[in-house]
Every structure is written in structure tokens, then in C-alpha cells.
Scaffold this motif. Structure first.
Motif, PDB file in Angstrom:
ATOM      1  N   MET A 330       0.787  -1.138   0.046  1.00 10.36           N
ATOM      2  CA  MET A 330       0.080   0.049   0.001  1.00 10.36           C
ATOM      3  C   MET A 330       1.003   1.239   0.066  1.00 10.36           C
ATOM      4  O   MET A 330       0.457   2.398   0.201  1.00 10.36           O
ATOM      5  CB  MET A 330      -0.993   0.002   1.267  1.00 10.36           C
ATOM      6  CG  MET A 330      -1.836  -1.077   1.115  1.00 10.36           C
ATOM      7  SD  MET A 330      -2.979  -1.253  -0.315  1.00 10.36           S
ATOM      8  CE  MET A 330      -4.021   0.440   0.042  1.00 10.36           C
ATOM      9  N   ARG A 331       2.308   1.173  -0.133  1.00 13.32           N
ATOM     10  CA  ARG A 331       3.054   2.410  -0.026  1.00 13.32           C
ATOM     11  C   ARG A 331       3.329   2.531  -1.668  1.00 13.32           C
ATOM     12  O   ARG A 331       4.193   1.780  -2.295  1.00 13.32           O
ATOM     13  CB  ARG A 331       3.963   2.335   0.808  1.00 13.32           C
ATOM     14  CG  ARG A 331       3.740   2.090   2.295  1.00 13.32           C
ATOM     15  CD  ARG A 331       4.869   1.786   3.096  1.00 13.32           C
ATOM     16  NE  ARG A 331       5.667   3.183   3.235  1.00 13.32           N
ATOM     17  CZ  ARG A 331       6.767   2.911   3.893  1.00 13.32           C
ATOM     18  NH1 ARG A 331       7.083   1.941   4.748  1.00 13.32           N
ATOM     19  NH2 ARG A 331       7.823   4.004   3.589  1.00 13.32           N
ATOM     20  N   LEU A 332       3.178   3.724  -2.281  1.00 16.49           N
ATOM     21  CA  LEU A 332       3.791   4.135  -3.536  1.00 16.49           C
ATOM     22  C   LEU A 332       5.294   4.132  -3.522  1.00 16.49           C
ATOM     23  O   LEU A 332       5.759   3.620  -4.571  1.00 16.49           O
ATOM     24  CB  LEU A 332       3.203   5.433  -3.717  1.00 16.49           C
ATOM     25  CG  LEU A 332       1.617   5.807  -4.004  1.00 16.49           C
ATOM     26  CD1 LEU A 332       1.426   7.012  -4.419  1.00 16.49           C
ATOM     27  CD2 LEU A 332       1.188   4.725  -4.951  1.00 16.49           C
ATOM     28  N   SER A 333       6.107   4.388  -2.504  1.00 14.04           N
ATOM     29  CA  SER A 333       7.451   4.607  -2.767  1.00 14.04           C
ATOM     30  C   SER A 333       7.879   3.091  -2.767  1.00 14.04           C
ATOM     31  O   SER A 333       9.017   2.826  -3.495  1.00 14.04           O
ATOM     32  CB  SER A 333       7.932   5.076  -1.277  1.00 14.04           C
ATOM     33  OG  SER A 333       7.552   4.319  -0.221  1.00 14.04           O
ATOM     34  N   ARG A 334       7.297   1.950  -2.482  1.00 11.49           N
ATOM     35  CA  ARG A 334       7.680   0.698  -2.603  1.00 11.49           C
ATOM     36  C   ARG A 334       7.430  -0.024  -3.988  1.00 11.49           C
ATOM     37  O   ARG A 334       7.631  -1.014  -4.390  1.00 11.49           O
ATOM     38  CB  ARG A 334       7.077  -0.141  -1.497  1.00 11.49           C
ATOM     39  CG  ARG A 334       7.439   0.305  -0.156  1.00 11.49           C
ATOM     40  CD  ARG A 334       8.630  -0.531   0.426  1.00 11.49           C
ATOM     41  NE  ARG A 334       8.746  -0.380   1.756  1.00 11.49           N
ATOM     42  CZ  ARG A 334       8.729  -1.238   2.571  1.00 11.49           C
ATOM     43  NH1 ARG A 334       7.900  -2.331   2.414  1.00 11.49           N
ATOM     44  NH2 ARG A 334       8.990  -0.953   3.655  1.00 11.49           N
ATOM     45  N   LEU A 335       6.571   1.104  -4.526  1.00 14.23           N
ATOM     46  CA  LEU A 335       6.210   0.534  -6.194  1.00 14.23           C
ATOM     47  C   LEU A 335       6.916   1.281  -7.060  1.00 14.23           C
ATOM     48  O   LEU A 335       6.526   1.315  -8.464  1.00 14.23           O
ATOM     49  CB  LEU A 335       4.472   0.655  -6.215  1.00 14.23           C
ATOM     50  CG  LEU A 335       3.533  -0.030  -5.216  1.00 14.23           C
ATOM     51  CD1 LEU A 335       2.175   0.326  -5.462  1.00 14.23           C
ATOM     52  CD2 LEU A 335       3.706  -1.620  -5.540  1.00 14.23           C
ATOM     53  N   GLY A 336       7.865   2.183  -6.505  1.00 17.96           N
ATOM     54  CA  GLY A 336       8.717   2.994  -7.643  1.00 17.96           C
ATOM     55  C   GLY A 336       8.183   4.381  -8.120  1.00 17.96           C
ATOM     56  O   GLY A 336       8.704   4.755  -9.129  1.00 17.96           O
ATOM     57  N   VAL A 337       7.115   4.718  -7.142  1.00 14.50           N
ATOM     58  CA  VAL A 337       6.894   6.040  -7.676  1.00 14.50           C
ATOM     59  C   VAL A 337       7.705   7.028  -6.756  1.00 14.50           C
ATOM     60  O   VAL A 337       7.757   6.920  -5.712  1.00 14.50           O
ATOM     61  CB  VAL A 337       5.292   6.287  -7.105  1.00 14.50           C
ATOM     62  CG1 VAL A 337       4.904   7.596  -7.288  1.00 14.50           C
ATOM     63  CG2 VAL A 337       4.484   5.125  -7.703  1.00 14.50           C
ATOM     64  N   PRO A 338       8.322   7.952  -7.430  1.00 17.50           N
ATOM     65  CA  PRO A 338       9.033   8.902  -6.972  1.00 17.50           C
ATOM     66  C   PRO A 338       8.336  10.237  -6.221  1.00 17.50           C
ATOM     67  O   PRO A 338       7.344  10.536  -7.125  1.00 17.50           O
ATOM     68  CB  PRO A 338      10.135   9.259  -8.050  1.00 17.50           C
ATOM     69  CG  PRO A 338       9.226   9.312  -9.249  1.00 17.50           C
ATOM     70  CD  PRO A 338       8.316   8.013  -9.090  1.00 17.50           C
ATOM     71  N   GLU A 339       9.044  10.772  -5.268  1.00 16.73           N
ATOM     72  CA  GLU A 339       8.181  11.943  -4.640  1.00 16.73           C
ATOM     73  C   GLU A 339       8.264  13.154  -5.308  1.00 16.73           C
ATOM     74  O   GLU A 339       7.317  13.826  -5.389  1.00 16.73           O
ATOM     75  CB  GLU A 339       8.901  12.204  -3.163  1.00 16.73           C
ATOM     76  CG  GLU A 339       8.330  13.235  -2.460  1.00 16.73           C
ATOM     77  CD  GLU A 339       8.529  13.264  -0.986  1.00 16.73           C
ATOM     78  OE1 GLU A 339       8.004  14.027  -0.105  1.00 16.73           O
ATOM     79  OE2 GLU A 339       9.688  12.763  -0.560  1.00 16.73           O
ATOM     80  N   ASP A 340       9.321  13.254  -6.122  1.00 15.35           N
ATOM     81  CA  ASP A 340       9.452  14.479  -6.897  1.00 15.35           C
ATOM     82  C   ASP A 340       8.370  14.311  -8.213  1.00 15.35           C
ATOM     83  O   ASP A 340       8.405  15.422  -8.755  1.00 15.35           O
ATOM     84  CB  ASP A 340      10.782  14.742  -7.303  1.00 15.35           C
ATOM     85  CG  ASP A 340      11.439  13.602  -8.364  1.00 15.35           C
ATOM     86  OD1 ASP A 340      10.603  12.681  -8.698  1.00 15.35           O
ATOM     87  OD2 ASP A 340      12.669  13.498  -8.636  1.00 15.35           O
ATOM     88  N   ASP A 341       7.631  13.335  -8.491  1.00 12.84           N
ATOM     89  CA  ASP A 341       6.632  13.363  -9.423  1.00 12.84           C
ATOM     90  C   ASP A 341       5.213  13.392  -8.960  1.00 12.84           C
ATOM     91  O   ASP A 341       4.314  13.597  -9.890  1.00 12.84           O
ATOM     92  CB  ASP A 341       6.917  12.024 -10.335  1.00 12.84           C
ATOM     93  CG  ASP A 341       6.218  12.277 -11.686  1.00 12.84           C
ATOM     94  OD1 ASP A 341       6.400  13.297 -12.324  1.00 12.84           O
ATOM     95  OD2 ASP A 341       5.514  11.294 -12.112  1.00 12.84           O
TER      96      ASP A 341
END
Length: 376
Positions: A330-341
Motif C-alpha cells: 500500500m506504499r507508493l514508494s515501494r512501487l517505484g513512484v518517486p516523490e518528486d513526481d
């Protein structure tokens, strides 16, 4: 205007066959129609088992469907269709395969390109038969008239809706889903749940669809955890196939809202599978909408077997817990989604007015960004 007075049109495939072991009904139907040339649109896994369909005559296979199909993927399928000149196109797989099959059935020989048909009812017609055979329980695309494909130039999804893309036959055989891995089962199951929940709470909600939406939610609540725990549980698989089909019934006349709009950039920009993207976002948008539709939100939670609530915090905790217990990341960071986007994603999601304008509560760009940050 009350929901009962709102006009609605319900369009379904003329024939829907549902039941374990019925996959061969496609071939029997095709033979009865005098079909001699078939084109199957499938992912690589399902392309290797097309003999299950029992298709007559010459069978050509496009087995390269991507999880998030884009225009180049579609163009390769269209080129094969131009050469094969099929009498019947069969979508065999998940929503991606069935969506591409719809476009492959209407575009070749039409003089229309993909950008000519984006929007509602811009497809000129169809001369090829179309059958849909889902192998996952999530999209319900077998019952609908919409197709989505990503434009790599803009990294946005193009939405095409046309009655000409409605299947002549949909065959839903739950046994085809027995091979779906547990992680995919969980994510696609929440996608079906999101279809139902978003339609149930939409500004366009209608009693003729509400009964399918709420029952679809109940079926997910009853069977999804079972299917995730034991993929060979045929009753659970059948229950999820019904839930997915009901979710498809919801999409045509009502459609989805904020959950899908916020989920789309995860797939188009960062290649997060559609079902997984919807699962990560679902608790956040359900909770956000709760103050606008408190009674319906409480019914959704109760249908899932959760404690009824309408407070945003309580709804978020309950829905997030439901998804997390299925083993969904359930965490976007673990799915490869970068914070700067996240900011760009929020802009893109906020621009999807065809969905957001029907959300029960206005969702700003800043609130979408807050959802992404909370899910990061």
C-alpha cells in the motif's frame, strides 16, 4: 432531481454465458455463426492456451498485450488484424486484452485512427464479430463499451466509448482464473470493488445500478480473502467473477470517479499495474468522499464485513486495513513512484474531468497531492 428520475441507458452483450468449464462456448458459438477466420488478442500466458476456446477455422493470435497497453502495442495488433482479416475477434485475458480486442474489432478498414475515436460514440461502426473471455476478476471489461489505451506522447490514458465495441458474446468461466497468482488476485479484486463503490457513490448513481454495485461489494467482501488464501477455491473464484461482471455493469451507465482518476497516473507514468494502482488509492478516495455520502459509505464498509463508519479517519483505517490484510503493498514508494513526481501526477489526475466531475465531493489538485503523499 432524485436518482429515480435521472435518465439512464443500460447496454449489455446480447449473450453472456457464465459458469465453470464454459470456455469452449466461444468456439461453439463461432461455429454456429459460420466463422472461418478468428483473431485472438491475448497476453503471452493466455496466448499459450487458446486451444481452450475451441475456435473453428483459421486462428491467428496476437499474444503481445502489455499490462498497460499503449498506442504502439495497439498498432501492432491492428497491423496483424489488417493482414488476417478476421470474421471474429476474441479478447482473451484481463482488461488490457479485452480493451485492445474492442479496438481491433472496430478500427481496421474503418479509415479511423485511434485519435479519431477518443471520447464518446465516435466509432464509425463494426463489421467483425467480437467475443470477450476474461481470465481475471477485476475489470468487467467483457460487459462494457469502453476501452483505454495509453498515449506515450502525453503519458495519459485515452478513453474510447462506443456501442460498436460491445461484445456479441461474453463467456465468463471462473475456472480460467484459477491460475491467477495471489497478489494479482488481491489487486484485481479491489479493482472490481472500486468499480462498484465508485459507481455506488457517484453523482450519477442510479437505483438500477446500485443493486449490482452493492452486491458486487458484498461478493468481494465474502470471497476475495478466500481466493487470495487459496487460489484453488473454485467457489471463491466464481464469486469474484460475478463481482467483476457486476462491476462491469456499473461502468457503462454510471462509470468510476475519483479513485480511478487518481490511480491512472500511477500506471501511465510509473507502470504500476492498474488493479494495484486502484487498490492503493481506494481507501483514500473512499474516505475523502465519506462526508458527502455518509450513508452509502457505511453500507460499503458493512458489505465488506467491516464496522460501518462515515468519519474520514475511521473509513480510511478500515478500508486500508482491508486491502493490507490481503497482502497488497500500500506504499507508493515501494512501487517505484518517486516523490518528486507527485505534483505532476496530481495535475494530470485533476485534469481527468470525465471522472472527477461525477465524484460526490469536489477534489482539488492540492487534495489529490495530499492523497499521493499520504500513500507514499
Amino acid at each position: 432531481m432524485t436518482e429515480l428520475l435521472r435518465p439512464i441507458e443500460i447496454t449489455r452483450p446480447p449473450a453472456i454465458e457464465f459458469g465453470a468449464g464454459l470456455v469452449g462456448a466461444v468456439g461453439r458459438w463461432a461455429a454456429a455463426q459460420g466463422i472461418t477466420r478468428c483473431l485472438v488478442v491475448a497476453d503471452a500466458f493466455n496466448a499459450a492456451r487458446i486451444e481452450l476456446l475451441g475456435l473453428p477455422g483459421e486462428v491467428t493470435v496476437f499474444g503481445e498485450v502489455k499490462p498497460e497497453p499503449d498506442i504502439p502495442n495497439l498498432e501492432r495488433a491492428l497491423a496483424l488484424a489488417e493482414r488476417a482479416k478476421p470474421d471474429l475477434v476474441v479478447g482473451f485475458g484481463g482488461g488490457s486484452a479485452m480493451d485492445l480486442a474492442k479496438l481491433v474489432a472496430v478500427l481496421p478498414g474503418s479509415g479511423q485512427a485511434i485519435h479519431d475515436v477518443v471520447g464518446a460514440e465516435r466509432v464509425a461502426g463494426r463489421s467483425t464479430a467480437l467475443a470477450q473471455v476474461p481470465t481475471t476478476s477485476g475489470t468487467g471489461s467483457e460487459a462494457g463499451t469502453r476501452a483505454l489505451v495509453t498515449d506515450p506522447a502525453t503519458r495519459n490514458k485515452l478513453a474510447i466509448q462506443s456501442r460498436h465495441m460491445l461484445a456479441d458474446l461474453a463467456v465468463v468461466d471462473p475456472d480460467l482464473t484459477l491460475t491467477v497468482p495471489s497478489a494479482v488476485t488481491a489487486a484485481t479484486g479491489v479493482d472490481a470493488l472500486a468499480h462498484c463503490a465508485e459507481a455506488f457513490t457517484s453523482r450519477r448513481a442510479h437505483p438500477l445500478i446500485d443493486l449490482y454495485a452493492l452486491e458486487g461489494i458484498r461478493l468481494v467482501g465474502r470471497y476475495l480473502a478466500r481466493a487470495v488464501a487459496d487460489g484453488s477455491d473454485r467457489e471463491a473464484r466464481a464469486g469474484l467473477s460475478v463481482a467483476s461482471l457486476y462491476g462491469g455493469f456499473c461502468l457503462g451507465p454510471v462509470n468510476t470517479t475519483a479513485g480511478h482518476a487518481v490511480a491512472y497516473p500511477l500506471g501511465t507514468r510509473h507502470h504500476v499495474a492498474h488493479g494495484l494502482a486502484c487498490a492503493v488509492i481506494f481507501p483514500h478516495t473512499l474516505a475523502f468522499n465519506a462526508p458527502a455520502v455518509p450513508e452509502k459509505t457505511a453500507l460499503i464498509l458493512a458489505a465488506l464485513g467491516l464496522r460501518a463508519a462515515s468519519d474520514e479517519g475511521a473509513v480510511l483505517a478500515a478500508a486500508h486495513g482491508f486491502c493490507a490484510r490481503l497482502g497488497i503493498e500500500m506504499r507508493l514508494s515501494r512501487l517505484g513512484v518517486p516523490e518528486d513526481d507527485l505534483g505532476t501526477m496530481a495535475e494530470e489526475a485533476h485534469a481527468i474531468r470525465r471522472l472527477l466531475d461525477n465524484n460526490p465531493r469536489d477534489l482539488s489538485r492540492d487534495r489529490i497531492l495530499a492523497i499521493y503523499r499520504a500513500a507514499l
